[in-house]
Scaffold this active site. Structure first.
Site, PDB file in Angstrom:
ATOM      1  CB  CYS A  26     -22.383 -40.219  14.548  1.00  0.00           C
ATOM      2  SG  CYS A  26     -20.803 -40.753  13.874  1.00  0.00           S
ATOM      3  CG  HIS A  55     -13.896 -40.221   4.847  1.00  0.00           C
ATOM      4  ND1 HIS A  55     -14.621 -41.258   4.303  1.00  0.00           N
ATOM      5  CD2 HIS A  55     -12.608 -40.642   4.854  1.00  0.00           C
ATOM      6  CE1 HIS A  55     -13.803 -42.243   3.994  1.00  0.00           C
ATOM      7  NE2 HIS A  55     -12.582 -41.896   4.326  1.00  0.00           N
ATOM      8  CG  HIS A  89     -13.642 -45.109   7.731  1.00  0.00           C
ATOM      9  ND1 HIS A  89     -12.518 -44.331   7.905  1.00  0.00           N
ATOM     10  CD2 HIS A  89     -14.639 -44.266   7.425  1.00  0.00           C
ATOM     11  CE1 HIS A  89     -12.832 -43.061   7.691  1.00  0.00           C
ATOM     12  NE2 HIS A  89     -14.107 -42.991   7.407  1.00  0.00           N
ATOM     13  CB  CYS A 111     -17.767 -46.823  14.444  1.00  0.00           C
ATOM     14  SG  CYS A 111     -19.397 -46.623  15.199  1.00  0.00           S
ATOM     15  CG  HIS A 139     -16.592 -46.347   2.146  1.00  0.00           C
ATOM     16  ND1 HIS A 139     -16.425 -46.713   3.456  1.00  0.00           N
ATOM     17  CD2 HIS A 139     -16.900 -45.031   2.160  1.00  0.00           C
ATOM     18  CE1 HIS A 139     -16.643 -45.652   4.224  1.00  0.00           C
ATOM     19  NE2 HIS A 139     -16.936 -44.619   3.456  1.00  0.00           N
ATOM     20  CD  GLU A 141     -18.976 -49.290   7.267  1.00  0.00           C
ATOM     21  OE1 GLU A 141     -19.151 -48.055   7.325  1.00  0.00           O
ATOM     22  OE2 GLU A 141     -19.889 -50.114   7.460  1.00  0.00           O
ATOM     23  CB  THR A 180     -22.575 -48.464   9.257  1.00  0.00           C
ATOM     24  OG1 THR A 180     -21.416 -47.720   8.875  1.00  0.00           O
ATOM     25  CG2 THR A 180     -22.188 -49.728   9.980  1.00  0.00           C
ATOM     26  CB  SER A 238     -18.254 -37.949   4.005  1.00  0.00           C
ATOM     27  OG  SER A 238     -19.375 -38.222   4.805  1.00  0.00           O
ATOM     28  CB  SER A 239     -20.332 -43.329   2.639  1.00  0.00           C
ATOM     29  OG  SER A 239     -21.493 -44.039   2.315  1.00  0.00           O
TER      30      SER A 239
END
Ligand code: SF4
Length: 338
Positions: A26, A55, A89, A111, A139, A141, A180, A238-239
């Site tokens: 992304c 990740h 993150h 991000c 996590h 983030e 996110t 990786s979520s």
């Protein structure tokens, strides 16, 4: 000269592969990797990176070969004037504060879409609201988002059951924000549960789940009902990759598996399948998807079809500290809003 004849007993069984589009990198991951690469190009090695920049081991190892040094905390970095990059993150406010106190040269690869959630949290806090953060405990983030505000200002909500039994602070207006990279469907259920319990809760005008997560899940939903097996290329931490595996199974694919790269995939797993879907999480490069296809080709004669549900044209600018430092740097794609 005619091609050598293949004995019928050597012919590989045919297998249709549906490639989900979009998949893989992304704009936020692309930007974070470019920040480390540009820092290395401008300042030389080593460049320190706090936490895995994204990740994905393949990405991390390739940056390590270029001179990046990954650490978990700032106290592992000597005061030697080398740059330090914060991961995509996001980080709690205490991290840049500590870097500034130590006069470290830091570059923030958070991000911009995670940064937008941080600003939402600050706006709700300034308006006197208690904040419910929908996300997964532990996590990075979530740790970064909760760390934008003082302890106690944010309550984490992990699922709909928790939303239904939540005890909110008395007499305080409420707001919700989200991680996110969540499942779009699970989040809708949690938000519905919160809205039922707290009808006046404030929320984002447009949900916080980012365009990349939303699009990759939509692409998996489109192919999952046609697949006997779906392979997600991504890391177990990786979520958004984990969510893709869940989404595939819920959307009607009997089996979905997560592999980090081609070497992890036993092609025999696709034995008896007519159609296999392949996608990749937002932190997995296309080279790893190619590896998975190459592994499948060792056993099957592949017919690859790409199913694109949405085109993406999102790019984020690099920090000014990198672009202004080097006027000869190649021009960057203009930032666009997703
Ligand atoms: S998955 Fe979404 S929020 Fe995360 S880095 Fe990519 S664009 Fe940003």
């Amino acid at each position: 000269m005619p091609p050598p004849a293949t004995h019928p007993s050597e012919a590989k069984p045919s297998l249709t592969v549906l490639l989900a589009g979009p998949r893989g990198f992304c704009a936020g991951v692309d930007r974070a990797i470019r920040i480390v690469e540009e820092a290395l190009r401008l300042h030389g090695a080593p460049v320190y990176v706090r936490h895995e920049i994204v990740h994905n081991r393949y990405v991390v190892e390739s940056l390590e070969r270029q001179g990046a040094v990954f650490v978990e905390e700032l106290d592992e970095i000597p005061d030697d004037g080398r740059p330090v990059v914060f991961s995509a993150h996001g980080v709690p406010k205490s991290v840049p504060a500590e870097a500034a106190r130590r006069r470290l040269f830091y570059l923030d690869a958070t991000c911009p879409l995670v940064g937008k959630v941080h600003r939402e949290a600050e706006r709700h806090f300034a308006a006197g609201r208690h904040i419910l953060l929908i996300g997964h405990a532990g996590h990075p983030e979530v740790i970064g988002t909760m760390g934008q505000l003082p302890p106690g200002a944010v309550t984490l909500v992990e699922d709909a059951a928790q939303a239904r039994r939540l005890r909110a602070p008395e007499g305080r207006p409420l707001a919700y924000i989200t991680q996110t990279t969540l499942s779009v469907d699970d989040t809708a259920e949690i938000v519905a549960a919160l809205r039922t319990r707290f009808p006046s809760i404030a929320g984002p005008a447009k949900e916080d789940i980012c365009y990349a997560t939303t699009n990759r899940q939509a692409a998996v939903k489109a192919i999952a009902p046609r697949c006997d097996l779906l392979v997600v290329v991504g890391a177990p931490n990786s979520s958004n990759s984990l969510r893709l595996r869940e989404v595939a199974e819920r959307a009607g694919c009997p089996r979905a598996i997560l592999v980090q790269r081609g070497a992890e995939l036993d092609p025999a797993v696709a034995e008896g399948c007519a159609t296999v879907g392949v996608t990749a999480g937002a932190s997995a490069p296309e080279a790893l998807v190619e590896e998975v296809l190459a592994r499948l080709r060792t056993r099957f004669d592949l017919c690859v079809e790409e199913v694109v549900v949405r085109e993406e044209r999102v790019a984020f600018k690099l920090p000014a500290a990198l672009t202004e430092a080097d006027p000869a740097a190649p021009p960057l794609a203009a930032a666009t809003t997703p």
